[in-house]
Scaffold this motif. Structure first.
Motif, mmCIF file in Angstrom:
data_model
loop_
_atom_site.group_PDB
_atom_site.id
_atom_site.type_symbol
_atom_site.label_atom_id
_atom_site.label_comp_id
_atom_site.label_asym_id
_atom_site.label_seq_id
_atom_site.Cartn_x
_atom_site.Cartn_y
_atom_site.Cartn_z
ATOM 1 N N VAL A 96 62.167 19.000 53.605
ATOM 2 C CA VAL A 96 62.362 20.337 53.058
ATOM 3 C C VAL A 96 61.019 21.066 53.032
ATOM 4 N N GLN A 97 61.094 22.358 53.264
ATOM 5 C CA GLN A 97 59.941 23.243 53.101
ATOM 6 C C GLN A 97 60.390 24.366 52.177
ATOM 7 N N VAL A 98 59.619 24.607 51.115
ATOM 8 C CA VAL A 98 59.984 25.644 50.151
ATOM 9 C C VAL A 98 59.147 26.889 50.406
ATOM 10 N N ILE A 99 59.840 28.006 50.530
ATOM 11 C CA ILE A 99 59.191 29.305 50.685
ATOM 12 C C ILE A 99 59.620 30.143 49.494
ATOM 13 N N ALA A 100 58.677 30.381 48.584
ATOM 14 C CA ALA A 100 58.990 31.139 47.368
ATOM 15 C C ALA A 100 58.494 32.566 47.522
ATOM 16 N N ILE A 101 59.351 33.505 47.125
ATOM 17 C CA ILE A 101 58.981 34.921 47.144
ATOM 18 C C ILE A 101 59.165 35.446 45.729
ATOM 19 N N PRO A 102 58.123 35.845 45.011
ATOM 20 C CA PRO A 102 56.719 35.875 45.394
ATOM 21 C C PRO A 102 56.130 34.470 45.434
ATOM 22 N N ARG A 103 54.956 34.371 46.027
ATOM 23 C CA ARG A 103 54.277 33.099 46.213
ATOM 24 C C ARG A 103 54.043 32.427 44.856
ATOM 25 N N ALA A 104 54.249 31.087 44.820
ATOM 26 C CA ALA A 104 54.133 30.366 43.556
ATOM 27 C C ALA A 104 53.742 28.917 43.798
ATOM 28 N N ARG A 105 53.385 28.216 42.725
ATOM 29 C CA ARG A 105 53.149 26.771 42.800
ATOM 30 C C ARG A 105 54.511 26.088 42.817
ATOM 31 N N VAL A 106 54.640 25.012 43.635
ATOM 32 C CA VAL A 106 55.946 24.402 43.860
ATOM 33 C C VAL A 106 55.921 22.915 43.502
ATOM 34 N N TRP A 107 56.938 22.489 42.734
ATOM 35 C CA TRP A 107 57.189 21.082 42.442
ATOM 36 C C TRP A 107 58.536 20.738 43.047
ATOM 37 N N ILE A 108 58.622 19.605 43.731
ATOM 38 C CA ILE A 108 59.897 19.114 44.256
ATOM 39 C C ILE A 108 60.153 17.765 43.610
#
Length: 146
Positions: A84-96
């Motif tokens: 998986v690749q996470v693309i957050a709009i707006p840009r953010a820190r990501v935890w999976i």
């Protein structure tokens, strides 16, 4: 009897030249051993099954180095991994699944299940959580707008 240097090939230095050559030869041998040790193959960051991702091609394959026996060499993995690749709009820190993977867009990450929990954190927008179901064996680009 007096020994005289007559300009021939006689060694009048008392063996110092010979010792100098031996030192240079010894240093060359040591340097060769050190350099050859650096050039030896490495395990390539394989997992417990002896498998890894080829970053250049995106391919996932095994070398038979895991606990299942086999005689080395290449073998196909038993199951295609899910990514998986996470693309957050707006840009953010990501935890999976509770593990920090970076800022969005994240690198492609291998996940163990088809259901992942994604948490986003933004300095001005606080945090957002979502759960996504992924197709097994496929790389999914998950876009989250919040």
């Amino acid at each position: 009897m007096v020994r005289r240097y007559l300009g021939g090939s006689a060694d009048w230095t008392g063996g110092a030249m010979r010792r100098g050559r031996q030192v240079v030869l010894g240093m060359s041998v040591v340097a060769g051993l050190v350099c050859s040790a650096l050039a030896w193959a490495h395990p390539g960051r394989t997992n417990s099954s002896g498998c890894h991702n080829n970053r250049r091609t995106g391919d996932y394959h095994c070398h038979g180095g895991g606990g299942g026996g086999g005689g080395g060499g290449w073998s196909a993995p038993s199951e295609t991994p899910t990514h998986v690749q996470v693309i957050a709009i707006p840009r953010a820190r990501v935890w999976i699944d509770g593990k920090f993977v970076g800022m969005s867009p994240t690198p492609v990450v291998r996940v163990d299940s088809t259901t992942v929990q994604v948490r986003l954190e933004h300095a001005a927008l606080d945090s957002h959580e979502t759960t996504a179901t992924l197709e097994r064996g496929v790389t999914t680009a998950l876009t989250v707008r919040w």
